[in-house]
Scaffold this active site. Structure first.
Site, short mmCIF file in Angstrom:
data_model
loop_
_atom_site.label_atom_id
_atom_site.label_comp_id
_atom_site.label_asym_id
_atom_site.label_seq_id
_atom_site.Cartn_x
_atom_site.Cartn_y
_atom_site.Cartn_z
N CYS A 133 -25.18 -5.56 -8.12
CA CYS A 133 -25.64 -5.66 -6.73
C CYS A 133 -26.81 -6.63 -6.63
CB CYS A 133 -26.08 -4.27 -6.24
SG CYS A 133 -26.68 -4.30 -4.53
N CYS A 352 -20.80 -7.02 1.12
CA CYS A 352 -21.44 -5.99 0.30
C CYS A 352 -22.15 -6.62 -0.88
CB CYS A 352 -20.42 -5.04 -0.32
SG CYS A 352 -19.40 -4.23 0.86
#
Ligand code: SAH
Length: 378
Positions: A133, A352
């Site tokens: 991430c 995302c």
């Protein structure tokens, strides 16, 4: 009676003044009770602030002059301010909002045929260290206040109204920057405003909190809320999850799944959505799919496979499309509703794991756990 209201202040509040956007209905009722006013004032204020989106006390015509004067004295209304916005080729819209203290966050609106989903941030950066991430790489600065979280919905709906295309926020997902359960105190009132019929009036099914699994706060949430839950699973066993979602070392799968079972038991007819990012050669084999199917047995589940979105410096690649299809069909054959998330807004870095905002990191990145655990994680 006009004593100063007893409500938690957030950093940045002017001394003695409460930002009314920090308060859900209960909070507003307490605020008005402290001013010697009746609870129905809370509903009036919710409608002005969140439905009509009028922020100026003088325009709140159903409040008496003296009450308006009290509001000027004890309260204020402060929102994040827009810095710029972008629209993607696929209609996805992203706003960058600047916050007090010099940080910025990103909020993304994803239009679909029958709905419009707003992806909302809960922290400036993130203190967890999920290896795939990009928000994780930015480090962590601070929690957002309730006003800054609900302000994203306020702001997005206002901007969509101004477009005049009839677009509406019908769904909210807490899947932007940050770990919502690490900011429990401010996130829960914001979700209450999202579902309050006098504020945004969204269905509880259409407000989804996504967590990487802070078990103590997940258990607490089960007793206090019945919004939808998405869990960032990403691995079917502890060894792999320890590596890619390091919070797993603190709250391993058995504990996480137990808290999830408790959550669905409190919210009948509901399912947990399991998020599973598809990382080429890491978590995407047939054996992983079978292990995942066994792991979730007996829990009302929906599995959402997320193609990995690359970012500069990422150590992974996305699994090939055929691999994702095969993984999906193995899960379907095992009886799970399985969807593959369509990537939206890639050309504006709105997908995302691509939301980065402007974060000045206040914690040193490594080692993360054990030194600077977020609220409730200890
Ligand atoms: N902290 C919360 C919510 C933030 S992220 C959580 O962990 O659930 C929302 C989802 O996007 C999570 O499932 C997260 O794991 C996933 N995600 C993060 N980075 C990604 C990337 N680069 N590609 C695809 N999905 C990613």
């Amino acid at each position: 009676m006009s004593s100063a209201p007893v409500v938690d202040a957030n950093p940045g509040d002017a001394p003695g003044r409460v930002n009314l956007l920090d308060l859900d209905r209960q909070g507003l009722q307490r605020f008005f009770a402290d001013l010697g006013e009746k609870p129905f004032r809370a509903v009036q204020l919710l409608k002005w602030l969140h439905q009509r989106r009028v922020l100026d006390f003088e325009s709140m015509t159903d409040l008496s002059k003296s009450l308006r004067a009290q509001l000027h004295q004890h309260a204020e209304v402060r929102l994040p301010s827009p810095v710029f916005d972008q629209e993607s080729r696929d209609g996805t819209r992203k706003w960058v909002l600047s916050l007090e203290g010099g940080n910025a966050i990103e909020t993304v609106f994803i239009p679909e045929n029958d709905r419009g989903t707003l992806c909302v941030s809960s922290q400036v950066g993130c203190a967890l260290d999920c290896t795939f991430c990009s928000t994780a790489q930015q480090g962590f600065n601070r929690n957002l206040s309730t006003a800054e979280i609900i302000g994203q919905v306020w702001f997005a709906q206002s901007a969509l109204d101004a477009e005049g295309r009839g677009r509406r926020v019908t769904n909210v997902v807490l899947m932007g920057m940050g770990e919502p359960l690490a900011n429990y105190r401010n996130v829960v009132p914001a979700t209450r405003l999202m579902v309050d019929q006098h504020a945004y009036g969204l269905s509880r099914r259409r407000v989804t909190l996504s967590t990487s699994g802070l078990v103590p706060n997940l258990r607490r949430l089960a007793g206090e809320s019945d919004i939808s839950l998405a869990v960032s699973l990403h691995a079917p066993n502890d060894a792999l999850r320890d590596e890619i979602v390091p919070v797993n070392r603190r709250y391993p799968l058995a504990e996480l799944l137990d808290a999830c079972r408790q959550y669905v038991a409190n919210t009948p007819h509901r399912r947990i959505t399991w998020e599973y990012v598809m990382l080429d050669g890491v978590n995407d084999s047939d054996a992983h799919a079978r292990e995942l199917a066994r792991l979730l047995e007996g829990i009302p589940s929906k599995i959402n496979l997320i193609p990995f979105n690359p970012f500069p410096g990422a150590a992974y690649e996305c699994s090939p499309a055929e691999r994702i299809q095969r993984f999906s069909s193995l899960l379907q054959r095992a009886g799970y509703i399985t969807t593959v998330r369509r990537t939206r807004g890639e050309d504006i870095d709105g997908a995302c794991g691509q939301l980065v905002g402007e974060v000045s990191d206040r914690i040193r990145r490594h080692p993360r756990w054990g030194r600077s655990a977020p609220e409730g994680a200890a």
